[in-house]
Design a protein around this motif. Structure first.
Motif, PDB file in Angstrom:
ATOM      1  N   MET A   1      71.952  56.159  58.035  1.00  0.00           N
ATOM      2  CA  MET A   1      70.707  55.472  58.115  1.00  0.00           C
ATOM      3  C   MET A   1      70.663  53.805  58.537  1.00  0.00           C
ATOM      4  N   PHE A   2      71.572  53.266  58.059  1.00  0.00           N
ATOM      5  CA  PHE A   2      71.982  51.979  58.385  1.00  0.00           C
ATOM      6  C   PHE A   2      72.427  51.536  59.874  1.00  0.00           C
ATOM      7  N   CYS A   3      73.168  52.331  60.395  1.00  0.00           N
ATOM      8  CA  CYS A   3      73.786  52.649  61.566  1.00  0.00           C
ATOM      9  C   CYS A   3      72.563  52.811  62.599  1.00  0.00           C
ATOM     10  N   VAL A   4      71.509  53.612  62.462  1.00  0.00           N
ATOM     11  CA  VAL A   4      70.429  54.127  63.277  1.00  0.00           C
ATOM     12  C   VAL A   4      69.594  52.725  63.368  1.00  0.00           C
ATOM     13  N   GLU A   5      69.515  52.083  62.086  1.00  0.00           N
ATOM     14  CA  GLU A   5      68.566  50.726  62.114  1.00  0.00           C
ATOM     15  C   GLU A   5      69.417  49.674  62.879  1.00  0.00           C
ATOM     16  N   GLU A   6      70.796  49.642  62.637  1.00  0.00           N
ATOM     17  CA  GLU A   6      71.576  48.661  63.666  1.00  0.00           C
ATOM     18  C   GLU A   6      71.456  48.871  65.196  1.00  0.00           C
ATOM     19  N   PHE A   7      71.006  50.040  65.575  1.00  0.00           N
ATOM     20  CA  PHE A   7      71.231  50.361  67.025  1.00  0.00           C
ATOM     21  C   PHE A   7      69.696  50.326  67.610  1.00  0.00           C
ATOM     22  N   ALA A   8      68.840  49.985  66.391  1.00  0.00           N
ATOM     23  CA  ALA A   8      67.396  50.095  66.963  1.00  0.00           C
ATOM     24  C   ALA A   8      67.112  48.714  67.226  1.00  0.00           C
ATOM     25  N   VAL A   9      68.002  47.636  67.108  1.00  0.00           N
ATOM     26  CA  VAL A   9      67.610  46.103  67.261  1.00  0.00           C
ATOM     27  C   VAL A   9      68.418  45.676  68.538  1.00  0.00           C
ATOM     28  N   MET A  10      68.178  44.541  69.013  1.00  0.00           N
ATOM     29  CA  MET A  10      68.713  44.060  70.195  1.00  0.00           C
ATOM     30  C   MET A  10      70.438  43.349  70.030  1.00  0.00           C
ATOM     31  N   THR A  11      70.450  43.086  68.685  1.00  0.00           N
ATOM     32  CA  THR A  11      71.827  42.360  68.566  1.00  0.00           C
ATOM     33  C   THR A  11      72.874  43.456  68.679  1.00  0.00           C
ATOM     34  N   ARG A  12      74.141  43.062  68.674  1.00  0.00           N
ATOM     35  CA  ARG A  12      75.322  43.949  68.529  1.00  0.00           C
ATOM     36  C   ARG A  12      75.286  44.700  67.316  1.00  0.00           C
ATOM     37  N   ALA A  13      75.852  45.896  67.367  1.00  0.00           N
ATOM     38  CA  ALA A  13      75.624  46.516  66.158  1.00  0.00           C
ATOM     39  C   ALA A  13      76.877  46.517  65.184  1.00  0.00           C
ATOM     40  N   TYR A  14      76.910  46.618  64.007  1.00  0.00           N
ATOM     41  CA  TYR A  14      77.849  46.418  62.976  1.00  0.00           C
ATOM     42  C   TYR A  14      79.068  47.311  63.469  1.00  0.00           C
ATOM     43  N   PRO A  15      80.267  46.588  63.548  1.00  0.00           N
ATOM     44  CA  PRO A  15      81.475  47.303  64.147  1.00  0.00           C
ATOM     45  C   PRO A  15      81.607  48.657  63.793  1.00  0.00           C
ATOM     46  N   CYS A  16      81.507  48.873  62.619  1.00  0.00           N
ATOM     47  CA  CYS A  16      81.821  50.518  61.881  1.00  0.00           C
ATOM     48  C   CYS A  16      80.926  51.565  62.524  1.00  0.00           C
ATOM     49  N   CYS A  17      79.692  51.113  62.736  1.00  0.00           N
ATOM     50  CA  CYS A  17      78.710  51.805  63.560  1.00  0.00           C
ATOM     51  C   CYS A  17      78.804  52.323  64.827  1.00  0.00           C
ATOM     52  N   ARG A  18      79.760  51.566  65.467  1.00  0.00           N
ATOM     53  CA  ARG A  18      80.193  51.846  66.800  1.00  0.00           C
ATOM     54  C   ARG A  18      81.331  53.023  66.911  1.00  0.00           C
ATOM     55  N   LYS A  19      81.715  53.239  65.802  1.00  0.00           N
ATOM     56  CA  LYS A  19      82.781  54.328  65.695  1.00  0.00           C
ATOM     57  C   LYS A  19      82.094  55.714  65.366  1.00  0.00           C
ATOM     58  N   SER A  20      82.797  56.759  65.099  1.00  0.00           N
ATOM     59  CA  SER A  20      82.329  58.043  65.001  1.00  0.00           C
ATOM     60  C   SER A  20      83.260  58.859  64.127  1.00  0.00           C
ATOM     61  N   GLY A  21      82.522  60.017  63.450  1.00  0.00           N
ATOM     62  CA  GLY A  21      83.267  60.772  62.641  1.00  0.00           C
ATOM     63  C   GLY A  21      84.205  60.023  61.630  1.00  0.00           C
ATOM     64  N   GLU A  22      85.407  60.510  61.127  1.00  0.00           N
ATOM     65  CA  GLU A  22      85.936  59.985  60.080  1.00  0.00           C
ATOM     66  C   GLU A  22      86.234  58.703  60.322  1.00  0.00           C
ATOM     67  N   ALA A  23      86.592  58.164  61.440  1.00  0.00           N
ATOM     68  CA  ALA A  23      86.785  56.804  61.892  1.00  0.00           C
ATOM     69  C   ALA A  23      85.663  55.748  61.442  1.00  0.00           C
TER      70      ALA A  23
END
Length: 199
Positions: A139-161
């Protein structure tokens, strides 16, 4: 036009000085009162004051639940910080607000997992807590991608990464309590249901 004697001028001058002194005294007393109120507010759980250069202290990300930190997760929940709106300055700290919301959600869901109402054994409680952790950070990552700033680095990964990234360089890996802190009353956070069949 009135003519005043030297003595009268001295009297008027003294009166003006007295007025100025009274105004200054009132100003300093007001300033001291504001300072004391600020200090008192800073001691209250969930309230913090900042200068224009300070950033809110929100330890993030939270550690992945494990058998090694599960007991602390359950036993010290009320001794770890929460982040109500009053904790933050009025503007300029949107990222920290999102981090605080994620932690508030997670602590709320941890309390449900640890309550004994949905899971009883350690293995079940751990499974519930791990699902809560992933849900809160998703949910944190969903909120990160909803704003204009660059998303938190971990949110740009997927799965176990993504989960390995969030579990790296942790500020409080063992969920240790904050000495002298008692969490304020916070509303239950919706959005999480434990799914035991996925454990």
């Amino acid at each position: 036009m009135q003519n005043f004697t030297v003595e009268q001028n001295r009297v008027f001058s003294n009166k003006n000085n007295n007025k100025q002194n009274m105004i200054l005294a009132g100003f300093f007393a007001h300033s001291w009162l504001l300072a004391l109120l600020t200090l008192d507010c800073a001691k209250l759980g969930g309230t913090q004051k900042f200068s224009s250069l300070q950033e809110p202290d929100v330890p993030f990300p939270p550690a992945r639940p494990t058998l090694q930190n599960l007991a602390a997760i359950c036993h010290y929940g009320q001794s770890r910080p929460r982040y109500p709106p009053s904790f933050f300055p009025r503007s300029g700290v949107s990222f920290f607000r999102r981090c605080g919301k994620a932690i508030n959600r997670l602590e709320s869901w941890y309390s449900m997992c640890c309550s004994g109402e949905v899971a009883q054994q350690n293995v079940q409680i751990l499974c519930c807590a791990q699902q809560a952790w992933q849900n809160a950070l998703s949910m944190f990552c969903v909120e990160e991608f909803a704003v204009m700033t660059r998303a938190y680095p971990c949110c740009r990964k997927s799965g176990e990464a993504r989960w390995s990234c969030f579990n790296d360089e942790l500020p409080n890996p063992f969920y240790e309590p904050t000495a002298g802190y008692m969490a304020p009353q916070m509303p239950h956070e919706p959005g999480f249901t434990w799914k035991p069949n996925t454990c």
